[in-house]
Design a protein around this motif. Structure first.
Motif, PDB file in Angstrom:
ATOM      1  N   LEU A  53       0.870  -1.411  -0.006  1.00  0.00           N
ATOM      2  CA  LEU A  53      -0.270  -0.108  -0.225  1.00  0.00           C
ATOM      3  C   LEU A  53       1.123   1.365  -0.070  1.00  0.00           C
ATOM      4  O   LEU A  53       0.520   2.099  -0.656  1.00  0.00           O
ATOM      5  CB  LEU A  53      -1.030   0.454   1.533  1.00  0.00           C
ATOM      6  N   ASN A  57       1.182   1.016  -4.126  1.00  0.00           N
ATOM      7  CA  ASN A  57      -0.036   2.682  -4.295  1.00  0.00           C
ATOM      8  C   ASN A  57       0.751   3.970  -3.977  1.00  0.00           C
ATOM      9  O   ASN A  57       0.670   4.713  -5.029  1.00  0.00           O
ATOM     10  CB  ASN A  57      -0.913   2.639  -3.089  1.00  0.00           C
ATOM     11  N   THR A  58       1.428   4.019  -2.846  1.00  0.00           N
ATOM     12  CA  THR A  58       2.053   5.934  -2.739  1.00  0.00           C
ATOM     13  C   THR A  58       3.122   6.278  -2.798  1.00  0.00           C
ATOM     14  O   THR A  58       3.730   7.019  -3.650  1.00  0.00           O
ATOM     15  CB  THR A  58       1.677   5.760  -1.222  1.00  0.00           C
ATOM     16  N   SER A 184      -7.701  -0.165  -1.531  1.00  0.00           N
ATOM     17  CA  SER A 184      -6.891   0.532  -2.679  1.00  0.00           C
ATOM     18  C   SER A 184      -7.832   0.800  -4.123  1.00  0.00           C
ATOM     19  O   SER A 184      -7.121   1.619  -4.912  1.00  0.00           O
ATOM     20  CB  SER A 184      -5.608  -1.097  -3.488  1.00  0.00           C
ATOM     21  N   GLY A 189      -7.638   5.343  -2.885  1.00  0.00           N
ATOM     22  CA  GLY A 189      -6.635   5.201  -3.133  1.00  0.00           C
ATOM     23  C   GLY A 189      -6.788   5.436  -3.958  1.00  0.00           C
ATOM     24  O   GLY A 189      -4.762   4.967  -4.969  1.00  0.00           O
ATOM     25  N   GLN A 190      -6.769   5.985  -5.262  1.00  0.00           N
ATOM     26  CA  GLN A 190      -6.253   6.329  -6.289  1.00  0.00           C
ATOM     27  C   GLN A 190      -5.815   7.762  -6.389  1.00  0.00           C
ATOM     28  O   GLN A 190      -5.462   8.161  -7.391  1.00  0.00           O
ATOM     29  CB  GLN A 190      -8.027   6.927  -7.538  1.00  0.00           C
ATOM     30  N   ARG A 193      -2.423   6.425  -5.648  1.00  0.00           N
ATOM     31  CA  ARG A 193      -2.254   6.840  -6.829  1.00  0.00           C
ATOM     32  C   ARG A 193      -1.667   7.951  -7.894  1.00  0.00           C
ATOM     33  O   ARG A 193      -0.330   7.984  -8.473  1.00  0.00           O
ATOM     34  CB  ARG A 193      -2.248   5.586  -7.737  1.00  0.00           C
ATOM     35  N   ARG A 196       2.223   8.887  -5.831  1.00  0.00           N
ATOM     36  CA  ARG A 196       2.717   8.134  -6.797  1.00  0.00           C
ATOM     37  C   ARG A 196       3.635   8.978  -7.823  1.00  0.00           C
ATOM     38  O   ARG A 196       5.237   8.870  -7.519  1.00  0.00           O
ATOM     39  CB  ARG A 196       2.933   6.892  -6.692  1.00  0.00           C
ATOM     40  N   ASN A 261       3.093  -4.198  -8.478  1.00  0.00           N
ATOM     41  CA  ASN A 261       1.757  -3.247  -9.700  1.00  0.00           C
ATOM     42  C   ASN A 261       0.255  -4.134  -9.684  1.00  0.00           C
ATOM     43  O   ASN A 261      -0.725  -4.133  -9.905  1.00  0.00           O
ATOM     44  CB  ASN A 261       1.904  -2.713 -11.025  1.00  0.00           C
ATOM     45  N   PHE A 263      -2.674  -6.198  -6.850  1.00  0.00           N
ATOM     46  CA  PHE A 263      -2.737  -6.086  -5.343  1.00  0.00           C
ATOM     47  C   PHE A 263      -2.494  -7.823  -5.587  1.00  0.00           C
ATOM     48  O   PHE A 263      -1.980  -8.039  -4.244  1.00  0.00           O
ATOM     49  CB  PHE A 263      -4.068  -6.160  -5.779  1.00  0.00           C
TER      50      PHE A 263
END
Length: 319
Positions: A53, A57-58, A184, A189-190, A193, A196, A261, A263
């Motif tokens: 996560l 994700n981040t 996520s 979660g979006q 990203r 990121r 990338n 899950f």
């Protein structure tokens, strides 16, 4: 709205089917070794997926994520040994304690740049590890918390039974992974990203970067603590190795092996890593050397995790 619910319902149905299969296996064929593997995998999967996560994700690489895995194990084991709390209450309180610890550590770490963030998390892990080793009257020092855990019943299941512990850990792991998947796939979660991929543009859109990163750090620490609870149940105690920096390395290896990338990448990576560790422990005394070579082959040969490689090779079949 209905269209947005369909992927979540499909994933929940797939998770339920997978859980039914896992729970049914012992009734077809009992294998203590397989049951032990699934129990350890349940803990490791939550640990590695929670780390992803942050990493996947981040874009925040934490070298000290094992800190929260170890804290969850110690908090749970201490409450079980020193109080009369029921097992579910002790587990929930251990996860909450880990969340507060992650919030405090994250408040310091998340404002730092990527490189400094990685090393300051490692510094915090080394600090807490030193406290665990030094505070012998509470933690047992380098011997860990011995004496076992009172295996109290939970919902009619006696966790002193390996089969019941296997079933309990599988259920908790699936529920925890579904929760992480929901986080996520959520707007939060979006947002992670987006941070990121381009934190400057995300900040321009009005997102408070440090706050979003702190939430991600706290959530990841909480689920790592839940994995630590399962680890404490498996070893019937808590040991300093659970909070040591090589344990963070194991989670990073799992994420790299399975795929950053994807899950389910950390879950697959954790299964590969545990299987390799078990195999090498039985076949060679140079376990660390051989495992390092295998990880290097994956990193250099595939240049990405297994699931990321498969998704790139067959994108249409793995969407």
């Amino acid at each position: 709205m209905k269209e947005n619910r369909r992927p979540a319902m499909r994933e929940a149905a797939i998770a339920a089917l997978a859980l039914i299969v896992v729970l049914a296996i012992p009734f077809v064929h009992r294998s203590p070794a397989f049951e032990d593997f699934v129990i350890r995998l349940s803990a490791m999967a939550l640990f590695a997926t929670s780390l992803n996560l942050l990493v996947g994700n981040t874009g925040m690489v934490s070298f000290g994520h094992g800190l929260f895995y170890g804290l969850g194990a110690y908090a749970f084991a201490l409450m079980m040994q020193m109080t009369e709390l029921s097992l579910p209450v002790a587990a929930v309180l251990a996860v909450l304690f880990t969340a507060v610890a992650a919030l405090c550590v994250g408040a310091i770490c998340v404002r730092l740049s990527t490189d400094y963030f990685a090393f300051i998390t490692l510094a915090f892990q080394m600090l807490i590890y030193s406290v665990i080793i030094s505070w012998q009257s509470l933690t047992g020092g380098d011997q860990g918390l011995r004496g076992g855990l009172p295996r109290r019943e939970i919902f009619g299941f006696e966790l002193a039974s390996q089969l019941h512990l296997y079933q309990f850990c599988a259920v908790v792991a699936v529920i925890g992974l579904l929760a992480l998947r929901h986080i996520s796939a959520s707007p939060f979660g979006q947002t992670l990203r987006m941070i990121r991929d381009n934190d400057s543009r995300t900040s321009f859109l009005g997102v408070v970067l440090w706050r979003a990163r702190l939430w991600a750090f706290t959530i990841a620490g909480s689920f790592a603590g839940l994995g630590g609870v399962l680890a404490a149940l498996f070893v019937s105690g808590a040991y300093p190795e659970l909070a040591d920096w090589p344990n963070s390395g194991q989670a990073i290896f799992a994420v790299m092996l399975g795929g950053i990338n994807s899950f389910l990448g950390p879950l697959l990576g954790a299964a590969i890593l545990l299987a390799l560790n078990d195999l090498l422990a039985r076949t060679t005394e140079y376990q660390g050397l051989v495992l390092g070579i295998v990880v290097l082959i994956f990193a250099v040969g595939l240049r990405r995790g297994v699931l990321d490689f498969l998704r790139r090779a067959w994108p249409s079949s793995l969407r």
